[in-house]
Write a protein that holds these residues in place. Sequence first.
Motif, mmCIF file in Angstrom:
data_model
loop_
_atom_site.group_PDB
_atom_site.id
_atom_site.type_symbol
_atom_site.label_atom_id
_atom_site.label_comp_id
_atom_site.label_asym_id
_atom_site.label_seq_id
_atom_site.Cartn_x
_atom_site.Cartn_y
_atom_site.Cartn_z
ATOM 1 N N TRP A 115 32.234 -29.802 0.702
ATOM 2 C CA TRP A 115 31.179 -28.921 1.224
ATOM 3 C C TRP A 115 31.508 -28.438 2.635
ATOM 4 O O TRP A 115 32.087 -29.163 3.447
ATOM 5 C CB TRP A 115 29.858 -29.685 1.281
ATOM 6 C CG TRP A 115 29.336 -30.064 -0.052
ATOM 7 C CD1 TRP A 115 29.607 -31.207 -0.756
ATOM 8 C CD2 TRP A 115 28.453 -29.298 -0.866
ATOM 9 N NE1 TRP A 115 28.951 -31.192 -1.945
ATOM 10 C CE2 TRP A 115 28.233 -30.032 -2.053
ATOM 11 C CE3 TRP A 115 27.824 -28.062 -0.719
ATOM 12 C CZ2 TRP A 115 27.406 -29.577 -3.077
ATOM 13 C CZ3 TRP A 115 26.996 -27.600 -1.734
ATOM 14 C CH2 TRP A 115 26.792 -28.364 -2.902
ATOM 15 N N GLY A 116 31.083 -27.203 2.906
ATOM 16 C CA GLY A 116 31.081 -26.716 4.267
ATOM 17 C C GLY A 116 29.784 -27.095 4.942
ATOM 18 O O GLY A 116 28.924 -27.754 4.339
ATOM 19 N N LYS A 117 29.621 -26.671 6.193
ATOM 20 C CA LYS A 117 28.436 -27.038 6.956
ATOM 21 C C LYS A 117 27.323 -26.012 6.837
ATOM 22 O O LYS A 117 26.208 -26.262 7.300
ATOM 23 C CB LYS A 117 28.808 -27.260 8.423
ATOM 24 C CG LYS A 117 29.717 -28.473 8.625
ATOM 25 C CD LYS A 117 29.978 -28.733 10.085
ATOM 26 C CE LYS A 117 30.829 -29.998 10.243
ATOM 27 N NZ LYS A 117 31.084 -30.314 11.664
ATOM 28 N N GLY A 118 27.611 -24.860 6.272
ATOM 29 C CA GLY A 118 26.578 -23.881 6.002
ATOM 30 C C GLY A 118 26.481 -22.771 7.025
ATOM 31 O O GLY A 118 26.912 -22.910 8.174
ATOM 32 N N THR A 119 25.891 -21.661 6.578
ATOM 33 C CA THR A 119 25.617 -20.523 7.442
ATOM 34 C C THR A 119 24.247 -19.976 7.065
ATOM 35 O O THR A 119 23.905 -19.896 5.888
ATOM 36 C CB THR A 119 26.713 -19.446 7.307
ATOM 37 O OG1 THR A 119 26.493 -18.391 8.244
ATOM 38 C CG2 THR A 119 26.784 -18.855 5.905
ATOM 39 N N LEU A 120 23.455 -19.616 8.062
ATOM 40 C CA LEU A 120 22.071 -19.224 7.844
ATOM 41 C C LEU A 120 21.963 -17.742 7.533
ATOM 42 O O LEU A 120 22.512 -16.906 8.265
ATOM 43 C CB LEU A 120 21.240 -19.555 9.076
ATOM 44 C CG LEU A 120 19.763 -19.147 9.033
ATOM 45 C CD1 LEU A 120 19.033 -19.869 7.913
ATOM 46 C CD2 LEU A 120 19.094 -19.415 10.384
ATOM 47 N N VAL A 121 21.226 -17.444 6.479
ATOM 48 C CA VAL A 121 20.906 -16.064 6.101
ATOM 49 C C VAL A 121 19.395 -15.900 6.156
ATOM 50 O O VAL A 121 18.664 -16.674 5.530
ATOM 51 C CB VAL A 121 21.415 -15.734 4.688
ATOM 52 C CG1 VAL A 121 20.910 -14.375 4.238
ATOM 53 C CG2 VAL A 121 22.944 -15.775 4.656
ATOM 54 N N THR A 122 18.947 -14.919 6.932
ATOM 55 C CA THR A 122 17.524 -14.648 7.062
ATOM 56 C C THR A 122 17.258 -13.213 6.642
ATOM 57 O O THR A 122 17.854 -12.284 7.185
ATOM 58 C CB THR A 122 17.049 -14.863 8.507
ATOM 59 O OG1 THR A 122 17.366 -16.200 8.916
ATOM 60 C CG2 THR A 122 15.543 -14.643 8.609
ATOM 61 N N VAL A 123 16.370 -13.044 5.675
ATOM 62 C CA VAL A 123 16.017 -11.718 5.180
ATOM 63 C C VAL A 123 14.548 -11.464 5.494
ATOM 64 O O VAL A 123 13.672 -12.196 5.031
ATOM 65 C CB VAL A 123 16.263 -11.599 3.664
ATOM 66 C CG1 VAL A 123 15.979 -10.169 3.198
ATOM 67 C CG2 VAL A 123 17.681 -12.013 3.310
ATOM 68 N N SER A 124 14.285 -10.449 6.273
ATOM 69 C CA SER A 124 12.919 -10.127 6.662
ATOM 70 C C SER A 124 12.383 -8.974 5.808
ATOM 71 O O SER A 124 13.136 -8.114 5.351
ATOM 72 C CB SER A 124 12.863 -9.757 8.138
ATOM 73 O OG SER A 124 13.687 -8.638 8.397
ATOM 74 N N SER A 125 11.087 -8.981 5.644
ATOM 75 C CA SER A 125 10.453 -7.938 4.814
ATOM 76 C C SER A 125 10.141 -6.698 5.619
ATOM 77 O O SER A 125 10.219 -6.694 6.840
ATOM 78 C CB SER A 125 9.188 -8.503 4.182
ATOM 79 O OG SER A 125 8.309 -8.946 5.187
#
Length: 125
Positions: A115-125
């Motif tokens: 596993w990697g450590k992750g990356t944040l994706v934020t989708v706004s309306s």
Amino acid sequence: QLQLVESGGGSVRAGGSLRLSCAVSGNTDTGYCFGWFRQAPGKEREGVAAIDSDGTTTYTDSVKGRFTISQDNAKNTLYLQMDSLKPEDTAIYYCAAEFRGRTLAMMLLYGMNFWGKGTLVTVSS
């Protein structure tokens, strides 16, 4: 052992696109399967997409037709092209890998070994 490092996360409005990348290093022999998983706040981890060493892919139903998983073996990089993003796609996205053996569907359901450590994706309306 494999090392996985994600990049490309960020903030985008609904309907927009992002491309995630995962740099793979270590024992990069052919035969590994790769996948993208995500975990939204307060929710369990979910398998999003996976790709076998022969190029076979599978996707969870909620992203079919919107997300595309691919790999560039020459660059040892895995990608996730995300189009038509929705607020419900907001999550931390993780890159993962496992030597082939189980089906891709099983890997998406139960997770992979590296596993990697992750990356944040934020989708706004």
